[in-house]
Design a protein around this motif. Sequence first.
Motif, mmCIF file in Angstrom:
data_model
loop_
_atom_site.group_PDB
_atom_site.id
_atom_site.type_symbol
_atom_site.label_atom_id
_atom_site.label_comp_id
_atom_site.label_asym_id
_atom_site.label_seq_id
_atom_site.Cartn_x
_atom_site.Cartn_y
_atom_site.Cartn_z
ATOM 1 N N VAL A 67 0.868 -1.176 0.000
ATOM 2 C CA VAL A 67 0.000 0.000 0.000
ATOM 3 C C VAL A 67 0.901 1.221 0.000
ATOM 4 O O VAL A 67 1.974 1.210 0.611
ATOM 5 N N THR A 68 0.457 2.273 -0.671
ATOM 6 C CA THR A 68 1.230 3.510 -0.761
ATOM 7 C C THR A 68 0.384 4.668 -0.223
ATOM 8 O O THR A 68 -0.826 4.706 -0.482
ATOM 9 N N ASP A 108 -3.080 6.123 -1.720
ATOM 10 C CA ASP A 108 -3.933 5.109 -2.347
ATOM 11 C C ASP A 108 -5.376 5.272 -1.862
ATOM 12 O O ASP A 108 -5.619 5.628 -0.704
ATOM 13 N N GLU A 124 -15.300 6.031 0.269
ATOM 14 C CA GLU A 124 -13.878 6.021 -0.051
ATOM 15 C C GLU A 124 -13.072 6.654 1.073
ATOM 16 O O GLU A 124 -13.559 7.524 1.795
ATOM 17 N N THR A 156 -8.669 7.630 1.909
ATOM 18 C CA THR A 156 -7.317 7.732 1.358
ATOM 19 C C THR A 156 -6.314 7.375 2.442
ATOM 20 O O THR A 156 -6.455 7.783 3.594
ATOM 21 N N HIS A 175 -8.675 -2.097 -1.809
ATOM 22 C CA HIS A 175 -7.529 -1.266 -2.189
ATOM 23 C C HIS A 175 -7.612 -1.099 -3.702
ATOM 24 O O HIS A 175 -7.399 -2.046 -4.460
ATOM 25 N N PRO A 183 -5.863 0.396 -6.180
ATOM 26 C CA PRO A 183 -4.778 0.083 -7.115
ATOM 27 C C PRO A 183 -4.595 -1.414 -7.376
ATOM 28 O O PRO A 183 -4.278 -1.818 -8.495
ATOM 29 N N SER A 184 -4.818 -2.253 -6.361
ATOM 30 C CA SER A 184 -4.612 -3.694 -6.543
ATOM 31 C C SER A 184 -5.911 -4.451 -6.807
ATOM 32 O O SER A 184 -5.878 -5.570 -7.301
#
Length: 144
Positions: free
Chosen positions: A70-71, A74, A88, A90, A127, A129-130
Motif C-alpha cells: 500500500v502507498t 492510495d 472512499e 485515502t 484497495h 490500485p490492486s
Amino acid sequence: MARRTIEVDDEVFAFLQQHSEPLVDTPNDVLRRLLLSGDPEEPQGKPLPTGRRLPRRPGALLPLINAGVVTPGDVLRHEQPRRRMVHEATVTPQGWLQLANGRSFSTPSRALAEQTGTTINGWIYVHMPSGKPLHALRSQIEHS
C-alpha cells in the motif's frame, strides 16, 4: 512502564465501549486516545504546555505501507449496492485513513463505521490500485 489497576463504574465502562473498536482497543487505548492524543482528527496529537505535540500513533495500515503493498495516497473503496452508496478513504503516510470530510481514523473499521453508521469490519475496504480487499493484503504480508 508501570501498570496500575483502576475501577470504573458501569456508565464509564459503557462510554469506553462506545469509543473503542471491538477486539482491537483496550480501555487503556481508549483513555490514551481521548485524554492524551486529543482529537482523533488532529494530525499530530494534543499540544503540550511546552508547545510540543504528542506524536500521533501509527495507523493500522502502516505495516502494509512498510511492506510496499500500500502507498500513501492510495484510495480504498467500500460499496453498498443496495443502498447505492460508495465510501472512499485515502491512506495517509502514517497509515491512517482520511475521509473526504477531512476526518481521519487509525483503523479501517473505525473509518468505515463512521461512513456507514454501523459497526463493520473495515478490512473489507478494497484497495483500488490492486483490486484486493485490505484483509487479503494483510494476510499476504503475514504469510510472506
